[in-house]
Design a protein around this motif. Structure first.
Motif, PDB file in Angstrom:
ATOM      1  N   ASP A  30       0.502   9.104  -6.120  1.00 25.43           N
ATOM      2  CA  ASP A  30       0.681  10.527  -5.844  1.00 25.43           C
ATOM      3  C   ASP A  30       1.795  11.139  -6.700  1.00 25.43           C
ATOM      4  O   ASP A  30       1.676  12.298  -7.128  1.00 25.43           O
ATOM      5  N   TRP A  42      -4.496   7.490   4.272  1.00 26.45           N
ATOM      6  CA  TRP A  42      -4.611   7.654   2.819  1.00 26.45           C
ATOM      7  C   TRP A  42      -4.240   6.374   2.064  1.00 26.45           C
ATOM      8  O   TRP A  42      -4.868   6.005   1.080  1.00 26.45           O
ATOM      9  N   ILE A  43      -3.193   5.683   2.532  1.00 29.88           N
ATOM     10  CA  ILE A  43      -2.713   4.526   1.762  1.00 29.88           C
ATOM     11  C   ILE A  43      -3.453   3.230   2.109  1.00 29.88           C
ATOM     12  O   ILE A  43      -3.217   2.198   1.479  1.00 29.88           O
ATOM     13  N   ASP A  44      -4.347   3.266   3.106  1.00 31.74           N
ATOM     14  CA  ASP A  44      -5.036   2.040   3.513  1.00 31.74           C
ATOM     15  C   ASP A  44      -5.937   1.497   2.410  1.00 31.74           C
ATOM     16  O   ASP A  44      -6.678   2.238   1.769  1.00 31.74           O
ATOM     17  N   LYS A  63       0.813  -1.217   0.000  1.00 35.60           N
ATOM     18  CA  LYS A  63       0.000   0.000   0.000  1.00 35.60           C
ATOM     19  C   LYS A  63       0.851   1.273   0.000  1.00 35.60           C
ATOM     20  O   LYS A  63       0.479   2.272  -0.609  1.00 35.60           O
ATOM     21  N   GLU A  64       2.010   1.208   0.676  1.00 31.51           N
ATOM     22  CA  GLU A  64       2.874   2.403   0.699  1.00 31.51           C
ATOM     23  C   GLU A  64       3.319   2.755  -0.720  1.00 31.51           C
ATOM     24  O   GLU A  64       3.353   3.929  -1.100  1.00 31.51           O
ATOM     25  N   TRP A  87      -7.757  -0.163  -2.372  1.00 36.03           N
ATOM     26  CA  TRP A  87      -7.768   0.898  -3.376  1.00 36.03           C
ATOM     27  C   TRP A  87      -8.919   0.616  -4.344  1.00 36.03           C
ATOM     28  O   TRP A  87      -9.401  -0.535  -4.403  1.00 36.03           O
ATOM     29  N   ILE A 146       1.857   1.745  -3.576  1.00 40.57           N
ATOM     30  CA  ILE A 146       0.685   2.172  -4.355  1.00 40.57           C
ATOM     31  C   ILE A 146       0.458   3.671  -4.140  1.00 40.57           C
ATOM     32  O   ILE A 146       0.206   4.418  -5.084  1.00 40.57           O
ATOM     33  N   GLY A 147       0.572   4.098  -2.868  1.00 43.36           N
ATOM     34  CA  GLY A 147       0.389   5.513  -2.569  1.00 43.36           C
ATOM     35  C   GLY A 147       1.422   6.380  -3.271  1.00 43.36           C
ATOM     36  O   GLY A 147       1.085   7.400  -3.880  1.00 43.36           O
ATOM     37  N   ALA A 205      -6.046  12.811  -1.089  1.00 46.74           N
ATOM     38  CA  ALA A 205      -4.875  12.796  -0.208  1.00 46.74           C
ATOM     39  C   ALA A 205      -4.850  13.993   0.736  1.00 46.74           C
ATOM     40  O   ALA A 205      -4.092  14.010   1.703  1.00 46.74           O
ATOM     41  N   GLN A 233      -9.222  -2.609  -6.324  1.00 42.03           N
ATOM     42  CA  GLN A 233      -9.018  -3.896  -5.650  1.00 42.03           C
ATOM     43  C   GLN A 233     -10.315  -4.598  -5.285  1.00 42.03           C
ATOM     44  O   GLN A 233     -10.294  -5.683  -4.716  1.00 42.03           O
TER      45      GLN A 233
END
Lengths: 200, 88
Positions: free
Chosen positions: A60, B77-79, A52-53, B82, A55-56, B67, B85
């Motif tokens: 971004d 935000w990153i949880d 997830k990190e 997505w 993906i973020g 964000a 998914q």
């Protein structure tokens, strides 16, 4: 999904036209290491990314690259305003002009149109993040090369901003590489693809 | 209006937000070509007011939509999941 914001990430205010310089700077939009390829690269790679990190980061940074397309386009647009046919010919801008007039078209300085062949989405977290680190360096080199061809402070200012963003993105993709490595199994010392067939 | 929305599930609230956002987007496209249409302008304003309420509620109850609307004290935000998914 995306929503447009009616502002540039960094202002572009160019007083003097310079079509010869525009012909070089357009490569930062549609060239092999340009912002269009950068955005497509990161935004394509994020779907299969397992962490997830990362993906973020891909989402971004990829989004920011879309904003950088707009900055480069604004620079080229402002460098090609109010030209006479003589100025176009003298500057060597005639080849671009005959194909696109002063429209903004994603193309390399060499004249090769934007192509997805200049980037990858490999479906391997390590392979992709390594490409991203290299891509930021290649884009930084491109901005360094552009800087060699002008002393116009109005142009140098936003180009230096874009160059610095490449350096920052390199650092952030470095964070991504650390996250991927931290998630690798201790038995995976050759760093095989953690995405497929699903072993991490 | 507020009372009804408090009980909405994450999925239901996101669907409602998606619906209202689409309504606004259609109105935006129409207004781009008809900037002087009073009826469309009034419709747009009502829809945006509803959207802002839904957006704020979703962000505080279930997590950020952009964000820069993280309301939690940690970086939610990153949880996942997505959007692509599919709830996994």
């Amino acid at each position: 999904m995306w929503q447009y914001e009616k502002k540039l990430q960094y202002p572009v205010k160019i007083k003097n036209p310079n079509p010869a310089l525009a012909k070089l700077i357009i490569t930062a939009y549609g060239g092999p290491d340009g912002e269009a390829g950068a955005a497509m690269r990161y935004l394509s790679q994020r779907y299969s990314m397992p962490y997830k990190e990362v993906i973020g980061i891909l989402t971004d940074v990829g989004t920011e690259e879309l904003a950088h397309q707009e900055i480069v386009s604004a620079i080229v647009y402002q460098l090609t305003r109010n030209l006479t046919p003589e100025q176009i010919k003298e500057a060597g801008f005639d080849a671009y002009f005959v194909d696109h007039t002063t429209g903004i078209y994603p193309v390399a300085a060499s004249g090769v149109p934007f192509t997805a062949a200049s980037f990858q989405s490999k479906g391997d977290a390590i392979t992709d993040i390594m490409e991203d680190l290299a891509a930021e360096q290649k884009a930084r080199t491109t901005y360094d090369n552009i800087i060699r061809f002008t002393d116009d402070p109005d142009v140098l200012d936003p180009i230096r901003f874009l160059r610095q963003r490449e350096v920052t993105h390199f650092q952030r993709f470095g964070d991504g590489l650390r996250v991927i490595r931290d998630n690798l199994s201790s038995k995976n010392f050759y760093a095989y693809n953690p995405e497929f067939p699903g072993k991490k | 209006m507020n009372g009804g929305m408090q009980t909405m599930t994450k999925e239901a609230l996101m669907q409602k937000l998606t619906d209202v956002d689409f309504v606004i987007h259609e109105t935006v496209l129409y207004l781009d070509g008809h900037p002087n249409n009073k009826k469309a302008m009034d419709f747009y304003k009502r829809a945006v007011a509803e959207r802002n309420e839904l957006h704020a509620q979703y962000a505080s109850q279930y997590g950020p939509v952009t964000a820069n609307c993280v309301k939690q004290d940690s970086w939610t935000w990153i949880d996942g999941p997505w959007p692509w998914q599919n709830g996994r």
